[in-house]
Design a protein around this motif. Structure first.
Motif, PDB file in Angstrom:
ATOM      1  N   ASP A 289       0.679  -1.217  -0.063  1.00  0.00           N
ATOM      2  CA  ASP A 289       0.035   0.000  -0.057  1.00  0.00           C
ATOM      3  C   ASP A 289       0.994   1.233   0.085  1.00  0.00           C
ATOM      4  OD1 ASP A 289      -2.073  -1.730  -0.055  1.00  0.00           O
ATOM      5  OD2 ASP A 289      -2.280  -1.728   2.257  1.00  0.00           O
ATOM      6  N   ASP A 290       2.291   1.276   0.581  1.00  0.00           N
ATOM      7  CA  ASP A 290       2.947   2.436   0.682  1.00  0.00           C
ATOM      8  C   ASP A 290       4.135   2.262  -0.382  1.00  0.00           C
ATOM      9  OD1 ASP A 290       1.493   2.652   3.027  1.00  0.00           O
ATOM     10  OD2 ASP A 290       3.358   1.772   4.139  1.00  0.00           O
TER      11      ASP A 290
ATOM     12  N   GLY B   8      -7.242   0.001  -4.274  1.00  0.00           N
ATOM     13  CA  GLY B   8      -6.696  -1.246  -4.539  1.00  0.00           C
ATOM     14  C   GLY B   8      -7.341  -1.905  -5.645  1.00  0.00           C
ATOM     15  N   ALA B   9      -8.805  -1.506  -5.916  1.00  0.00           N
ATOM     16  CA  ALA B   9      -9.524  -2.175  -6.956  1.00  0.00           C
ATOM     17  C   ALA B   9      -8.967  -1.738  -8.287  1.00  0.00           C
ATOM     18  CB  ALA B   9     -10.989  -1.808  -6.851  1.00  0.00           C
ATOM     19  N   ALA B  10      -8.395  -0.333  -8.276  1.00  0.00           N
ATOM     20  CA  ALA B  10      -7.807   0.067  -9.545  1.00  0.00           C
ATOM     21  C   ALA B  10      -6.473  -0.472  -9.815  1.00  0.00           C
ATOM     22  CB  ALA B  10      -7.886   1.719  -9.379  1.00  0.00           C
ATOM     23  N   VAL B  11      -5.614  -0.579  -8.635  1.00  0.00           N
ATOM     24  CA  VAL B  11      -4.321  -1.407  -9.023  1.00  0.00           C
ATOM     25  C   VAL B  11      -4.298  -2.688  -9.280  1.00  0.00           C
ATOM     26  CG1 VAL B  11      -2.370  -1.813  -7.599  1.00  0.00           C
ATOM     27  CG2 VAL B  11      -3.374   0.463  -7.206  1.00  0.00           C
ATOM     28  N   PHE B  12      -5.384  -3.335  -8.824  1.00  0.00           N
ATOM     29  CA  PHE B  12      -5.551  -4.670  -9.108  1.00  0.00           C
ATOM     30  C   PHE B  12      -6.145  -5.027 -10.702  1.00  0.00           C
ATOM     31  CE2 PHE B  12      -8.601  -8.360  -9.549  1.00  0.00           C
ATOM     32  CZ  PHE B  12      -7.837  -9.357  -9.216  1.00  0.00           C
ATOM     33  N   ALA B  13      -7.104  -4.122 -11.018  1.00  0.00           N
ATOM     34  CA  ALA B  13      -7.467  -4.113 -12.453  1.00  0.00           C
ATOM     35  C   ALA B  13      -6.483  -3.785 -13.395  1.00  0.00           C
ATOM     36  CB  ALA B  13      -8.558  -3.018 -12.679  1.00  0.00           C
TER      37      ALA B  13
ATOM     38  N   ASP C 105      -0.836  -7.938  -1.980  1.00  0.00           N
ATOM     39  CA  ASP C 105      -1.480  -6.901  -2.857  1.00  0.00           C
ATOM     40  C   ASP C 105      -2.960  -6.882  -2.292  1.00  0.00           C
ATOM     41  OD1 ASP C 105       0.566  -6.403  -4.172  1.00  0.00           O
ATOM     42  OD2 ASP C 105       0.155  -7.398  -5.964  1.00  0.00           O
ATOM     43  N   TRP C 106      -3.905  -5.903  -2.728  1.00  0.00           N
ATOM     44  CA  TRP C 106      -5.304  -5.737  -2.292  1.00  0.00           C
ATOM     45  C   TRP C 106      -5.727  -6.682  -3.652  1.00  0.00           C
ATOM     46  CZ3 TRP C 106      -9.555  -5.185  -5.115  1.00  0.00           C
ATOM     47  CH2 TRP C 106     -10.808  -4.767  -4.542  1.00  0.00           C
ATOM     48  N   MET C 107      -6.703  -7.430  -3.076  1.00  0.00           N
ATOM     49  CA  MET C 107      -7.314  -8.167  -4.209  1.00  0.00           C
ATOM     50  C   MET C 107      -9.011  -8.382  -3.821  1.00  0.00           C
ATOM     51  SD  MET C 107      -5.732 -11.890  -3.555  1.00  0.00           S
ATOM     52  CE  MET C 107      -4.258 -11.287  -3.085  1.00  0.00           C
ATOM     53  N   PRO C 108      -9.812  -8.365  -4.883  1.00  0.00           N
ATOM     54  CA  PRO C 108     -11.160  -8.904  -4.642  1.00  0.00           C
ATOM     55  C   PRO C 108     -11.463  -9.997  -3.854  1.00  0.00           C
ATOM     56  CG  PRO C 108     -11.140  -8.204  -6.774  1.00  0.00           C
ATOM     57  CD  PRO C 108      -9.743  -8.441  -6.344  1.00  0.00           C
ATOM     58  N   GLU C 109     -12.429  -9.758  -2.664  1.00  0.00           N
ATOM     59  CA  GLU C 109     -12.577 -11.006  -1.921  1.00  0.00           C
ATOM     60  C   GLU C 109     -12.991 -12.228  -2.964  1.00  0.00           C
ATOM     61  OE1 GLU C 109     -12.331 -12.413   1.190  1.00  0.00           O
ATOM     62  OE2 GLU C 109     -11.151 -10.690   1.039  1.00  0.00           O
ATOM     63  N   GLY C 110     -13.731 -12.120  -3.818  1.00  0.00           N
ATOM     64  CA  GLY C 110     -13.961 -13.172  -4.947  1.00  0.00           C
ATOM     65  C   GLY C 110     -12.933 -13.691  -5.470  1.00  0.00           C
TER      66      GLY C 110
END
Lengths: 98, 321
Positions: free
Chosen positions: A69-70, B8-13, B26-31
């Motif tokens: 995140d950072d 996070g959603a934008a980065v993931f996409a 990384d952030w990722m959708p729960e699904g």
């Protein structure tokens, strides 16, 4: 927490040096009761085909990592210093060996 | 932590769009996380349960060479299971919990391992067809969007090639043997061919997860595409071996540039997946027994490690004044 959970072995990260002259590289993780067992398991799991000449094991809990995140703020100090790269400097083509 | 989900959603996409890899923190959708854990766990369970049908033949292998090969192969399957549990743990899954879910029937494994191995030819056919089908499935997964899974698959695919080749070589040896041995090979092919085709899963129009998994680049090809590829690969291999694939409708279609093949009995796949295959109960009972029989070893090793730690740190009760 049940007794079953308490008896679960901790997680170790495994790093293997493929051959002399190369760095140890992270290859995955495994469960073991202690470091010695982790080394033996790592040998059996990650070097069944001469993939390594040396193994490190580190408890996963002991690994500290930067936060994704950072990422931008954390790595920003290196982002704006183009003068650290050799291509920043214009040298005439006629100058050899540089 | 403001608006981290949206960022996070934008980065993931973007990561998926650019065909880069998603990494554990990384952030990722729960699904996505749920789908990855389900798929990786199911794959890991398949490797572990898959040790059983062939493992039964280790003590009965006809020569020391075949025994050593089979031992190495079954050990690889254990290794593949562990690579995959390791990948699942990067998503927050707990290895012990996954094993419990398998034993309690709450997570599945590949239906192929619910068929019995009736003769030593089955060992060869499993290597040739079952591992061959697995390779077809797994090679594209080396480019799967989740980094730890893709890396585990690269390692696994390298080793699967040995599995397939040892199986095919075993069958070639038997085909050069007596008429009885050739019959054993043909019989094993007859029994394993259709279940091998079912390994690719239901047809595309009945595969509910395919579209989302393709959008997330977890899967790269549909079930039917991979199944077709496997049929086309297997036909010349069967010819070279001198066996007949048990499908009267199997023939080259010059217009398509692919083989046509007969209808698959999907009711059989549904029956086996839902627990009513020839060996489902036996496989799970065996896995449960191995887990229960090993419990005291895991506990003793943990107790031994704790005690040694105490001694090293000088905190053991004996060391106290």
């Amino acid at each position: 927490m049940t007794a079953e959970i308490r008896h679960e072995w901790p997680l170790f990260e495994v790093f293997v040096r493929a051959k002399r002259g190369l760095n140890h590289v992270h290859v995955g993780s495994l469960r073991a009761a202690d470091h010695e067992m982790a080394l033996h398991h790592a040998r059996d799991l990650y070097t069944r085909r001469n993939e390594g000449v040396s193994i490190w094991v580190v408890k996963s809990d002991d690994v500290v990592s930067s936060s994704p995140d950072d990422k931008e703020a954390f790595f920003a100090p290196s982002g704006d210093k183009v003068y650290r790269h050799p291509t920043y400097y214009a040298i005439p083509d006629s100058v050899p060996h540089i | 932590m403001t608006d981290l989900g949206a960022d996070g959603a934008a980065v993931f996409a973007g990561t998926i769009e650019k065909d880069q890899r998603v990494e554990p923190r990384d952030w990722m959708p729960e699904g996505y996380r749920r789908t990855m854990i389900r798929q990786i766990a199911q794959h890991a369970h398949s490797e572990i349960i898959g040790m059983q049908p062939e493992g039964e033949w280790i003590t009965r292998a006809p020569s020391l060479r075949r025994k050593a090969i089979l031992l190495a192969k079954v050990q690889d399957e254990a290794g593949h299971g562990l690579y995959l549990y390791s990948a699942a743990e990067t998503l927050g899954a707990d290895r012990g919990d996954l094993t419990r879910r398998l034993i309690e029937g709450r997570q599945k494994y590949s239906s192929i391992f619910n068929y019995p191995t009736l003769s030593f030819a089955d060992v060869g056919v499993i290597g040739w067809l079952v591992d061959g089908a697995a390779i077809c499935n797994q090679v594209p997964l080396c480019r799967s969007s989740y980094g730890p899974y893709a890396r585990a698959m690269i390692r696994i695919c390298k080793e699967e090639s040995f599995h397939q080749r040892q199986g095919y070589e075993l069958l070639m040896t038997m085909m050069r043997g007596t008429p009885e041995q050739r019959d054993m090979v043909q019989d094993a092919v007859n029994r394993w061919w259709w279940p091998s085709l079912m390994m690719f899963g239901p047809p595309d129009d009945e595969s509910p997860n395919t579209a989302q998994s393709m959008a997330w680049k977890i899967k790269r090809h549909t079930n039917d595409e991979l199944r077709q590829r496997f049929v086309d690969m297997s036909v010349p291999q069967a010819e070279a071996l001198g066996v007949t694939l048990p499908d009267a409708d199997l023939r080259w279609n010059a217009a398509r540039g692919q083989h046509d093949f007969g209808a698959i009995d999907w009711s059989e796949l549904k029956r086996v997946i839902s627990g009513d295959g020839p060996c489902n109960a036996q496989r799970i009972a065996h896995r449960r027994k191995a887990d229960e029989d090993g419990a005291w070893v895991r506990e003793a090793a943990a107790a031994h490690a704790a005690r040694r730690r105490d001694v090293v740190e000088g905190t053991s009760k004996e060391a106290q004044p």
